[in-house]
Scaffold this motif. Structure first.
Motif, mmCIF file in Angstrom:
data_model
loop_
_atom_site.group_PDB
_atom_site.id
_atom_site.type_symbol
_atom_site.label_atom_id
_atom_site.label_comp_id
_atom_site.label_asym_id
_atom_site.label_seq_id
_atom_site.Cartn_x
_atom_site.Cartn_y
_atom_site.Cartn_z
ATOM 1 N N CYS A 3 0.987 -1.222 -0.189
ATOM 2 C CA CYS A 3 0.243 -0.003 0.045
ATOM 3 C C CYS A 3 0.845 1.128 -0.089
ATOM 4 C CB CYS A 3 -1.037 0.151 1.263
ATOM 5 S SG CYS A 3 -1.872 -1.089 1.404
ATOM 6 N N LEU A 4 0.600 2.206 -0.813
ATOM 7 C CA LEU A 4 1.422 3.457 -0.926
ATOM 8 C C LEU A 4 0.482 4.592 -0.377
ATOM 9 C CD1 LEU A 4 2.578 3.286 -4.812
ATOM 10 C CD2 LEU A 4 3.747 2.491 -2.708
ATOM 11 N N GLU A 5 1.021 5.288 0.588
ATOM 12 C CA GLU A 5 0.230 6.284 1.322
ATOM 13 C C GLU A 5 0.632 7.447 0.609
ATOM 14 O OE1 GLU A 5 1.188 6.435 5.206
ATOM 15 O OE2 GLU A 5 0.135 4.392 5.870
ATOM 16 N N ASN A 6 -0.382 8.591 0.704
ATOM 17 C CA ASN A 6 -0.180 9.872 0.280
ATOM 18 C C ASN A 6 0.480 10.008 -1.242
ATOM 19 O OD1 ASN A 6 -1.500 10.702 2.570
ATOM 20 N ND2 ASN A 6 0.599 10.357 3.636
ATOM 21 N N VAL A 7 0.178 9.206 -2.204
ATOM 22 C CA VAL A 7 0.665 9.495 -3.471
ATOM 23 C C VAL A 7 0.299 10.907 -4.150
ATOM 24 C CG1 VAL A 7 0.622 8.619 -5.778
ATOM 25 C CG2 VAL A 7 0.615 7.037 -3.916
ATOM 26 N N LEU A 8 -1.083 11.227 -3.723
ATOM 27 C CA LEU A 8 -1.529 12.502 -4.280
ATOM 28 C C LEU A 8 -2.068 13.292 -2.995
ATOM 29 C CD1 LEU A 8 -3.941 11.357 -7.062
ATOM 30 C CD2 LEU A 8 -1.795 12.531 -7.321
ATOM 31 N N HIS A 12 -4.977 17.864 -4.719
ATOM 32 C CA HIS A 12 -5.204 17.303 -6.012
ATOM 33 C C HIS A 12 -6.357 16.456 -6.294
ATOM 34 C CE1 HIS A 12 -0.386 17.941 -6.983
ATOM 35 N NE2 HIS A 12 -1.138 18.659 -8.006
ATOM 36 N N VAL A 13 -6.427 15.532 -5.047
ATOM 37 C CA VAL A 13 -7.690 14.638 -5.142
ATOM 38 C C VAL A 13 -8.912 15.119 -5.345
ATOM 39 C CG1 VAL A 13 -9.058 12.786 -3.852
ATOM 40 C CG2 VAL A 13 -6.482 12.760 -3.706
ATOM 41 N N ASP A 14 -9.219 16.425 -4.565
ATOM 42 C CA ASP A 14 -10.481 17.014 -4.600
ATOM 43 C C ASP A 14 -10.450 17.799 -6.043
ATOM 44 O OD1 ASP A 14 -10.877 16.629 -1.824
ATOM 45 O OD2 ASP A 14 -10.208 18.583 -1.177
ATOM 46 N N ALA A 15 -9.513 18.349 -6.420
ATOM 47 C CA ALA A 15 -9.465 18.752 -7.894
ATOM 48 C C ALA A 15 -9.876 17.829 -9.101
ATOM 49 C CB ALA A 15 -8.006 19.550 -8.292
ATOM 50 N N PHE A 16 -9.205 16.685 -8.813
ATOM 51 C CA PHE A 16 -9.619 15.755 -10.041
ATOM 52 C C PHE A 16 -10.908 15.197 -9.761
ATOM 53 C CE2 PHE A 16 -4.829 14.367 -9.795
ATOM 54 C CZ PHE A 16 -4.507 15.417 -10.371
ATOM 55 N N SER A 116 -11.664 8.329 -4.957
ATOM 56 C CA SER A 116 -12.930 8.443 -4.110
ATOM 57 C C SER A 116 -12.643 7.872 -2.644
ATOM 58 C CB SER A 116 -14.199 7.712 -4.618
ATOM 59 O OG SER A 116 -14.429 8.000 -6.069
ATOM 60 N N ALA A 117 -13.182 9.221 -1.641
ATOM 61 C CA ALA A 117 -12.784 8.593 -0.225
ATOM 62 C C ALA A 117 -13.866 7.501 -0.042
ATOM 63 C CB ALA A 117 -13.568 9.892 0.413
ATOM 64 N N PRO A 118 -13.221 6.544 0.641
ATOM 65 C CA PRO A 118 -13.859 5.432 0.807
ATOM 66 C C PRO A 118 -15.389 5.590 1.520
ATOM 67 C CG PRO A 118 -12.187 5.664 2.602
ATOM 68 C CD PRO A 118 -12.052 6.701 1.422
ATOM 69 N N LEU A 139 -9.084 1.759 0.048
ATOM 70 C CA LEU A 139 -7.815 2.580 0.716
ATOM 71 C C LEU A 139 -8.450 4.126 0.540
ATOM 72 C CD1 LEU A 139 -4.666 1.194 -0.875
ATOM 73 C CD2 LEU A 139 -5.791 0.518 1.152
ATOM 74 N N PRO A 140 -7.879 4.745 1.332
ATOM 75 C CA PRO A 140 -8.155 6.302 1.571
ATOM 76 C C PRO A 140 -7.775 7.113 0.114
ATOM 77 C CG PRO A 140 -7.071 5.765 3.436
ATOM 78 C CD PRO A 140 -7.076 4.396 2.577
ATOM 79 N N ALA A 141 -8.838 7.828 -0.293
ATOM 80 C CA ALA A 141 -8.271 8.879 -1.498
ATOM 81 C C ALA A 141 -6.896 9.281 -1.552
ATOM 82 C CB ALA A 141 -9.409 9.908 -1.666
ATOM 83 N N GLY A 142 -6.242 9.046 -2.767
ATOM 84 C CA GLY A 142 -4.814 9.367 -2.711
ATOM 85 C C GLY A 142 -3.737 8.378 -2.227
ATOM 86 N N CYS A 143 -4.331 7.310 -2.009
ATOM 87 C CA CYS A 143 -3.237 6.251 -1.778
ATOM 88 C C CYS A 143 -3.663 5.002 -2.825
ATOM 89 C CB CYS A 143 -3.787 5.659 -0.432
ATOM 90 S SG CYS A 143 -3.463 6.777 0.971
ATOM 91 N N ALA A 144 -2.428 4.327 -2.962
ATOM 92 C CA ALA A 144 -2.681 3.245 -3.950
ATOM 93 C C ALA A 144 -2.132 1.867 -3.503
ATOM 94 C CB ALA A 144 -1.699 3.799 -5.241
#
Length: 220
Positions: A3-8, A12-16, A116-118, A139-144
């Motif tokens: 799991c990758l935390e805080n990729v974005l 950025h997430v809100d704008a996308f 999307s936020a979970p 995962l939380p938004a922005g994580c991969a």
């Protein structure tokens, strides 16, 4: 997998998510599914040549390039095609595996970057299947999540809300998954030694030397 935390960033997430609210950006996801997976794929994907979509994917590509854990785990040689996927209620992607080659790129690893936020949708978990059972992850938004491309996986049906994500494929410099895992474990251990005591510089140097020599030995 990792799991990758805080990729974005949140910004950025809100704008996308705001940009991707435009339904005219999307087409049927069946267009990019392989022949075996096509009957199982019921979702939408963003039209890749739209400027808004290209800007999103370019930002994701740069973010992965800067993400230390991603670089250590994947040891990427090439980052291939990326898609923005959308699942509305009742949409799903049944159990499937990714093609061995996509656009000439050997698919060693796949990733799903959640936009999307979970709590904004129900269902829609990414399900990874293995001989030990299945795992359903959201995962939380922005994580991969990065996982082997040959692993059976699915997206469970979305029950409510909208699930947005960026998916893509990686060709690693190290073809062998066990070797990549050993290199990753060694890098993580080096960090723990370094952070534990600043006087252990010689040990850190030796661990880094071993990792680099293994990387040199195992890289394509």
């Amino acid at each position: 997998m990792v799991c990758l935390e805080n990729v974005l960033s949140h910004a950025h997430v809100d704008a996308f998510v705001k940009v991707l609210a435009d339904a005219t950006l999307f087409e049927s996801g069946e267009r990019t599914a392989g022949r075996a997976a096509r009957p199982r794929k019921r979702n939408l994907q963003a039209v890749s040549d739209r400027p808004e979509v290209q800007r999103i994917l370019a930002t994701v590509r740069k973010a992965l390039g800067r993400h230390a854990v991603f670089q250590r785990f994947a040891v990427p040689a090439r980052l291939g095609r990326m898609l923005v996927s959308r699942f509305d209620p009742e949409m799903t992607y049944g159990s499937h595996f990714d093609d061995a080659f996509i656009d000439g790129l050997r698919t060693d690893l796949s990733f799903t970057l959640f936009l999307s936020a979970p709590e904004s949708y129900s269902g829609g978990e990414l399900e990874l299947q293995s001989p030990m059972g299945s795992q359903a992850l959201k995962l939380p938004a922005g994580c991969a999540l990065v996982y082997p491309s040959d692993q059976l996986h699915a997206v469970r049906p979305v029950e409510d809300g909208v699930r947005l994500a960026v998916v893509g494929w990686i060709q690693s410099r190290v073809r062998s998954a066990p070797q990549r895992q050993l290199l990753f474990d060694l890098a993580q251990a080096t960090d723990r030694v370094r952070d534990a005591d600043g006087s252990l510089d010689d040990a850190v140097t030796e661990l880094k030397r071993v990792r680099n020599n293994l990387l040199r030995l195992w890289s394509d």
